[in-house]
Design a protein around this motif. Sequence first.
Motif, PDB file in Angstrom:
ATOM      1  N   ARG A 251     -22.919  56.384  78.055  1.00  0.00           N
ATOM      2  CA  ARG A 251     -23.529  55.179  78.628  1.00  0.00           C
ATOM      3  C   ARG A 251     -22.427  54.278  79.182  1.00  0.00           C
ATOM      4  O   ARG A 251     -21.270  54.347  78.778  1.00  0.00           O
ATOM      5  N   GLY A 252     -22.790  53.439  80.129  1.00  0.00           N
ATOM      6  CA  GLY A 252     -21.886  52.398  80.592  1.00  0.00           C
ATOM      7  C   GLY A 252     -20.730  52.852  81.455  1.00  0.00           C
ATOM      8  O   GLY A 252     -19.792  52.085  81.662  1.00  0.00           O
ATOM      9  N   VAL A 253     -20.751  54.077  81.976  1.00  0.00           N
ATOM     10  CA  VAL A 253     -19.633  54.562  82.785  1.00  0.00           C
ATOM     11  C   VAL A 253     -20.154  55.565  83.808  1.00  0.00           C
ATOM     12  O   VAL A 253     -21.081  56.336  83.524  1.00  0.00           O
ATOM     13  N   LEU A 294     -13.422  51.068  77.468  1.00  0.00           N
ATOM     14  CA  LEU A 294     -14.292  50.166  78.213  1.00  0.00           C
ATOM     15  C   LEU A 294     -14.471  48.814  77.535  1.00  0.00           C
ATOM     16  O   LEU A 294     -15.235  47.975  78.018  1.00  0.00           O
ATOM     17  N   TRP A 296     -15.842  47.973  74.572  1.00  0.00           N
ATOM     18  CA  TRP A 296     -17.120  47.696  73.920  1.00  0.00           C
ATOM     19  C   TRP A 296     -16.909  46.954  72.608  1.00  0.00           C
ATOM     20  O   TRP A 296     -15.885  47.116  71.928  1.00  0.00           O
ATOM     21  N   SER A 300     -21.665  43.733  72.437  1.00  0.00           N
ATOM     22  CA  SER A 300     -21.705  43.861  73.905  1.00  0.00           C
ATOM     23  C   SER A 300     -21.774  45.316  74.338  1.00  0.00           C
ATOM     24  O   SER A 300     -21.040  45.741  75.236  1.00  0.00           O
ATOM     25  N   LEU A 301     -22.640  46.081  73.713  1.00  0.00           N
ATOM     26  CA  LEU A 301     -22.787  47.487  74.086  1.00  0.00           C
ATOM     27  C   LEU A 301     -23.570  47.604  75.385  1.00  0.00           C
ATOM     28  O   LEU A 301     -24.525  46.860  75.616  1.00  0.00           O
ATOM     29  N   PRO A 302     -23.202  48.547  76.237  1.00  0.00           N
ATOM     30  CA  PRO A 302     -24.034  48.805  77.418  1.00  0.00           C
ATOM     31  C   PRO A 302     -25.361  49.412  76.994  1.00  0.00           C
ATOM     32  O   PRO A 302     -25.474  49.968  75.890  1.00  0.00           O
TER      33      PRO A 302
END
Length: 405
Positions: A251-253, A294, A296, A300-302
Amino acid sequence: MALSDQKIQALGRDGLQLAARGDFAGAEALFAQAAEARPNSGQLLHLLGQVRLKLGRFAEAREPLERAASFLPRDAAAQINLAGCLGQLGQHDAALATLERAAELKPGDAAIAFNRGRALEILGRTDEAEHAYDEALSIDHRLMPALSARAGLLAARGDWVGALGDLDRALATRPDEHALKLRRGELLLRQGDWSRGLIDHEARLDIAGDRYTPALPRWQGEPLGGPLLIYPEQSDIDSDEAARDTLMLARGVDAVVQCAAWVAELVETPTIRRAAPLEGFAAAAPLRSLPHLLGWTLESLPPPGTLRPKAQPSARIGWFARTAPPSGTVVESDPAQVATCRFVVGNDTAVTHIAALLGIPTLMLVPSSADWLWGPRRGPSPWYPSLEVAGEDDSEKLAAWLGRR
């Protein structure tokens, strides 16, 4: 034909020279020949046992080491090597008794005290083990193995400050010891200190082991001129652990995920099989490095990824936990039916993550040694909106959660 004393001495001397050069197999052949000619020589038996230890032939080392210890009752080294052999064979009570004899012969020896602590810890006598580690450190306050071992005991009983203090002292002596950095990182992460723990946790990548690493540059967060590969570190890509990490962390990338075929069928993220060629990729990063790379935090998790299947809830209760369901409750335990469940109770396994990704109300039961990714707090999880986390032994939490369904 009997060997002369001169010939036996030559065999022993040549065997020592081979052992010094690392040729333990050659040394073992010479020591065995000499010991056969002088079966009551404690020194030759001790040398024979030592090289067999070096060769990892612990069962064969035991007999000459036991005989050497009986012929050399005042030789602490003979007792120590026998204890090491017994420990390798799982004979920890016998190893401890032998170490006690060695301690009488050589009082004030930090290594003996440490090895006593290890034997006591394996036997479950943790209070005595901690005392033995304390003794070792009172003799040598920088003894890295004792600091590391005591840190483990202190962490197990919740003394995080003491455990971290021991690891900090050990690292002051061995600042480049990757295993120590990793242990400190894991302790910090279990307390929720991601700002410091994630840096140390990267030390795992420099420790040899059964870990998969693709033949690509390791991504450090820099801009890339080509696609990024992210991957689970487990050598078995089809394992539940690899699937769990993929479902949780992909996630988040903007990247392509290397995963098992059955996971690729579930996720909407671009994927690639592990056996596929990697031409064109600019770099790669393990999934468990993404929080570090990233930036995290648990706050503040994506958002999680999405799945191709959608929930089709029925009246079924999904139960995928080791904990038994309430008496008389009819449950669904087929992972293939998880999407049809009204709610799910499970452990930290792939099927429980699938339920959470589908938005199904899910309770995950974790042990006291839960993965650091969950953080120190229980209750609603920042990883998935529909997920709550509880301890495996928290029967009240389980009952209360079920009562709300």
